[in-house]
Design an enzyme around this catalytic site. Structure first.
Site, PDB file in Angstrom:
ATOM      1  N   CYS A 156      22.679  29.896  95.510  1.00 34.88           N
ATOM      2  CA  CYS A 156      22.761  28.520  95.654  1.00 34.88           C
ATOM      3  C   CYS A 156      21.421  27.916  95.920  1.00 34.88           C
ATOM      4  O   CYS A 156      20.830  27.769  94.909  1.00 34.88           O
ATOM      5  CB  CYS A 156      23.661  28.426  97.201  1.00 34.88           C
ATOM      6  SG  CYS A 156      24.143  26.723  97.310  1.00 34.88           S
ATOM      7  N   HIS A 202      29.045  31.416  96.702  1.00 34.98           N
ATOM      8  CA  HIS A 202      28.859  32.018  97.488  1.00 34.98           C
ATOM      9  C   HIS A 202      30.132  33.210  98.165  1.00 34.98           C
ATOM     10  O   HIS A 202      31.242  32.988  97.421  1.00 34.98           O
ATOM     11  CB  HIS A 202      29.074  31.176  98.978  1.00 34.98           C
ATOM     12  CG  HIS A 202      27.910  30.502  99.170  1.00 34.98           C
ATOM     13  ND1 HIS A 202      26.674  30.639  99.577  1.00 34.98           N
ATOM     14  CD2 HIS A 202      27.823  29.004  98.902  1.00 34.98           C
ATOM     15  CE1 HIS A 202      25.737  29.566  99.615  1.00 34.98           C
ATOM     16  NE2 HIS A 202      26.447  28.507  99.244  1.00 34.98           N
TER      17      HIS A 202
END
Length: 500
Positions: free
Chosen positions: A343, A441
């Site tokens: 991310c 994630h």
């Protein structure tokens, strides 16, 4: 087992932060579910950069997602209607009902809180409609009376919803008697009347040695003791929400010979987010992981460097440069080491990060680490969605969630890591395969993918943990631990019907 006269609720508040409230609520949820109750977790206000995406399209604190799992219910943004995500020393993103609503300083948020209470109560009422028991978690401590005006996290909520309270204190911190007695001393009589008793957490040794302590607390507070919980070491196997859990974290290298271990280094970013991405890797018997603190160099013998998620990409990119970690990462890559960005960590690996709308503060841009030929522009709507797919190289199934603002594009995106459902290519990797980034994630929680990924780093390493099964087993063990050491019948009897 059923609860008569409609739903009940009980609020777990702490004498301080990090006393074990979150795990206690998770364990109680699993224990009462095993008794046949429909249990729902709830936290009016949370502050954390470790968040999870919910199926109803919002985000909540990681602890509430774990509590929902413990209760065997689908998570919802109603379980954590107000989530504060710190972006700087003075300001935080304010997420209400799962969506970013504003950014506020501490003073601005204090003025905003009274407007949020009705929305908190709305979520609480929504969850209560389909539950036998709502387990409510407080934040910080009700003893923080300087924050009492407009409070929605502790006694302010408890009084508004008429929810009984049980206090939790951590004996490991020392001064446990004073913490409980002092908390009572700072309560109003109305708050004390809502408080049913206390629990002492994390006791080591012979619990009977604290019998006199229980008597002393009762004499000064008239609160009853619902139990003393012995220290539960397996709690480390569960996802943690507070970044304090990373302090000094170097997983025990004695679990495997150093010469056989896969060594992973993770720089401790100032605004680290969603660091539970690391847990499945750390759970492997053939892996040692070091969280590298500011001021320390990244170890030169690491096989893998992971740059984790960040709540403030540009600020953490500046930190990486100031610490000299960019030099360490470049040297690691030249030695043939693998670099993975997750991310925000993916964003900093590129050639440029731009924030033209001032999403993270003032409008700015910066040169990235240039390890991936991509660029990121922050802005637009925040991506909040669960996702499933496959690892392009191995075909292994992956699942997780996306939680980010901005878009990343460039030549290295032509070498994606994942093929998500719907045919969407995701992630990027360098031409030599040594640097890769992804927005997904949670992908390391997929056992087959994780085992294949680690086998590519070091063939023959012991990488056979079943991560999701381990979490379930630990929740079951925690529930049994609480059954053995708490008066659960007493706690259930102490719960009340909201607004009774």
């Amino acid at each position: 087992m059923t609860v008569d006269n409609g739903p009940k609720a009980l609020m777990v508040q702490g004498t301080g932060s990090d006393v074990g409230k979150s795990l206690l609520v998770a364990g109680l949820a699993r224990a009462f579910v095993e008794r046949g109750l429909r249990v729902v977790p709830f936290k009016p206000q949370n502050m954390s950069n470790n968040a999870a995406v919910t199926p109803d399209g919002g985000e909540i604190g990681r602890a509430q997602a774990l509590q929902a799992r413990a209760a065997r219910v689908t998570s919802s943004y109603h379980m954590n209607p107000v989530l504060l995500k710190p972006q700087s020393e003075t300001g935080a993103q304010v997420v209400v009902h799962g969506r970013v609503e504003t950014t506020a300083t501490a003073r601005e948020y204090t003025a905003l809180k009274p407007q949020l209470l009705p929305r908190v109560l709305e979520s609480f009422a929504f969850l209560s409609r389909d539950a036998d028991l709502v387990l409510v978690e407080g934040a910080g401590s009700p003893a923080e009376v300087n924050l009492r005006a407009g409070d929605i996290a502790n006694m302010g909520f408890a009084e508004a919803a008429r929810v009984p309270v049980v206090l939790v204190a951590d004996i490991e911190r020392g001064g446990v008697i004073a913490s409980i007695v002092g908390t009572r001393a700072l309560m109003s009589e109305a708050e004390a009347a809502l408080t049913r008793g206390f629990i002492v957490n994390k006791f080591r040794g012979d619990v009977s040695l604290f019998d006199s302590g229980i008597e002393i607390i009762a004499q000064h507070t008239e609160f009853r003791c619902f139990g003393v919980i012995p220290y539960f070491a397996p709690a480390r196997r569960l996802p943690q929400e507070d970044s304090m859990s990373l302090d000094g974290r170097t997983l025990d290298a004695t679990k495997n010979p150093a010469s056989e271990a896969i060594r992973i280094a993770v720089p401790r970013l100032s605004r680290i987010a969603n660091f539970d991405d690391l847990d499945p890797l750390a759970a492997e018997p053939g892996v040692t992981m070091e969280i590298v603190e500011p001021g320390d160099a990244l170890p030169g013998d690491a096989h893998l460097v992971i740059i984790p998620g960040s709540k403030a990409t540009l600020a953490d990119l500046a930190q990486i440069l100031a610490e000299g970690w960019d030099v360490d990462i470049a040297a690691h890559r030249r030695r043939g080491g693998l670099v993975v960005g997750l991310c925000g960590g993916y964003q900093v690996l590129g050639c440029r990060v731009a924030d033209p709308e001032g999403i993270e503060g003032s409008a700015a841009e910066a040169k990235g680490l240039s390890l991936l030929n991509v660029e990121t522009v922050l802005g637009g709507d925040k991506a909040l969605n669960e996702a499933t797919g496959t690892d392009i190289r191995t075909g292994a199934l992956v699942r997780g969630y996306e939680m980010h603002m901005g878009k990343t594009a460039g030549p290295d995106c032509a070498r994606p890591l994942l093929n998500l459902d719907g045919g969407r290519a995701e992630g990027a990797q360098s031409a030599d395969g040594l640097v890769m980034g992804t927005y997904l994630h949670g992908l390391f929680a997929a056992d087959a993918f994780r085992h294949a990924f680690l086998a590519d780093i070091r063939a023959g390493a012991r990488t056979r943990a079943a991560y999701e099964a381990q979490v379930e087993d630990t929740l079951d063990a925690l529930a049994r631990h609480l059954e053995a050491n708490l008066d659960l019948d007493g706690l259930l009897a102490a719960a009340g019907s909201p607004r009774d």
